[in-house]
Enzyme design. Structure first.
Site, PDB file in Angstrom:
ATOM      1  N   LYS A 203       0.872  -1.169   0.000  1.00 37.32           N
ATOM      2  CA  LYS A 203       0.000   0.000   0.000  1.00 37.32           C
ATOM      3  C   LYS A 203       0.908   1.217   0.000  1.00 37.32           C
ATOM      4  O   LYS A 203       1.694   1.419   0.921  1.00 37.32           O
ATOM      5  CB  LYS A 203      -0.877  -0.012   1.252  1.00 37.32           C
ATOM      6  CG  LYS A 203      -1.788   1.191   1.373  1.00 37.32           C
ATOM      7  CD  LYS A 203      -2.632   1.096   2.635  1.00 37.32           C
ATOM      8  CE  LYS A 203      -3.537   2.285   2.804  1.00 37.32           C
ATOM      9  NZ  LYS A 203      -4.317   2.214   4.047  1.00 37.32           N
ATOM     10  N   LYS A 256      -2.241  -1.771  -3.829  1.00 31.48           N
ATOM     11  CA  LYS A 256      -3.058  -0.561  -3.815  1.00 31.48           C
ATOM     12  C   LYS A 256      -2.178   0.657  -3.950  1.00 31.48           C
ATOM     13  O   LYS A 256      -1.178   0.708  -3.219  1.00 31.48           O
ATOM     14  CB  LYS A 256      -3.802  -0.556  -2.471  1.00 31.48           C
ATOM     15  CG  LYS A 256      -4.555   0.690  -2.113  1.00 31.48           C
ATOM     16  CD  LYS A 256      -5.170   0.562  -0.727  1.00 31.48           C
ATOM     17  CE  LYS A 256      -6.024   1.783  -0.443  1.00 31.48           C
ATOM     18  NZ  LYS A 256      -6.669   1.750   0.841  1.00 31.48           N
TER      19      LYS A 256
HETATM   20 ZN   LIG Z   1      -5.258   3.523   8.066  1.00 34.49          ZN
END
Ligand SMILES: [Zn+2]
Length: 330
Positions: A203, A256
């Protein structure tokens, strides 16, 4: 008259033969989207009376608990059987206590979905603290730092409370080191060995998360998230994050944002047999939406192209704010 053959096989090889009609194109299509591997993100806000529009994400709404079942029913009627829940609590504090409250908004939401749909819907819950902490960071703050090891204890507690409420899959998104191991152990100790972990392994600290923070009221009060989220310039580091999460016991991984990371999806697909989920984030949604509202691009066409590309690159499933819209087209 004979046409001279070149070394590449032309004119014997004519790739256009397989593109001649729509029926032929459909027959040879390599990548197909299906509603059953689209995951719809849902925001549920505590104390809300009716659904509330989100300025930076047109057509996406914060839902009241009482409106959740209807939304899930609409999704399920379209063939979308998986949701990921994000909670917006009334109360926030330094420790994010409302994230692991047995009567917290996410726990109640899971219960609500279970009550109405039993096992017909796969419920995924985001495990993080940022929507629940007064400072808006994803972990526990000590001084002006995010304390990794205190944070993973708190995240484990959140995951157990969600599993107890009936979550099928917990999805830790805080990017703390050791979070998967800590959560796996806590789940097993509490008797939830069947609860799966789909970890946000890679992420990135991305400007594309901005509309989500508006939607989920989770902008950090000080600093930013670059001491824990990944730098987007690093692909080998992303693979290390993925390897690490797998070694800690993740059942599936999330990458992501999606569109800026097609190369990472492709690399991850080659490197692991674990299921891979791509999260097409709020900013990706907002960019398409804004351009289509100006009449500059065709929303449905661009959405279909982007989601197909994400799947082609290696995603087995996709979390997308366009899940409903896409399923309507399929
Ligand atoms: Zn968070």
């Amino acid at each position: 008259m004979t046409t001279k053959k070149s070394s590449d096989g032309f004119p014997d090889v004519r790739l256009r033969r397989l593109r001649r009609t729509q029926a032929i194109r459909d027959l040879f299509q390599e990548t197909r989207l299906s509603p059953s591997n689209l995951i719809a993100p849902l925001f549920v806000q505590e104390g809300l009376k009716k659904a509330q529009a989100i300025a930076s994400m047109p057509d996406i709404r914060r839902l009241p608990l009482a409106g959740l079942a209807k939304e899930v029913e609409e999704l399920s009627d379209l063939g979308i059987k998986s949701i990921i829940l994000f909670g917006l609590p009334k109360e926030k504090d330094g420790k994010g206590s409302s994230a692991f409250d047995e009567k917290g908004i996410v726990q109640k939401s899971v219960d609500e979905v279970r009550k109405h749909f039993g096992d017909k819907v796969a419920v995924i819950t985001d495990v993080c603290l940022c929507q629940y902490t007064s400072h808006g960071h994803c972990g526990i703050v000590s001084g002006n730092k995010i304390d990794n090891d205190k944070s993973i204890d708190a995240l484990a507690r959140v995951a157990v409370s969600q599993a107890r409420a009936g979550s099928d899959i917990v999805a830790p998104s805080a990017m703390m080191d050791g979070q998967v191991q800590s959560i796996r152990k806590a789940l097993d100790d509490a008797g939830f060995s069947e609860t799966a972990i789909m970890s946000y392994s890679s992420k990135q600290a991305s400007p594309l998360f901005a509309p989500f923070r508006d939607a989920a009221h989770s902008t950090p009060e000080f600093g930013d998230r670059r001491s824990y989220q990944m730098p987007y310039a690093n692909s080998r580091e992303a693979m290390r994050e993925i390897e690490q999460d797998i070694s800690e016991g993740a059942d599936a991984i999330i990458i992501k944002p999606a569109i800026p990371n097609l190369d990472l999806l492709y690399q991850a697909k080659k490197a692991t047999n674990l299921p891979i989920c791509a999260y097409s984030v709020s900013g990706e949604y907002a960019l398409i939406k804004a351009a289509s509202m100006e009449g500059w691009v065709d929303e449905n066409a661009v959405m279909t192209e982007f989601l197909t590309a994400i799947k082609r690159a290696g995603a087995d499933m996709i979390i997308t704010y366009q899940a409903k819209k896409m399923a309507e087209l399929l």
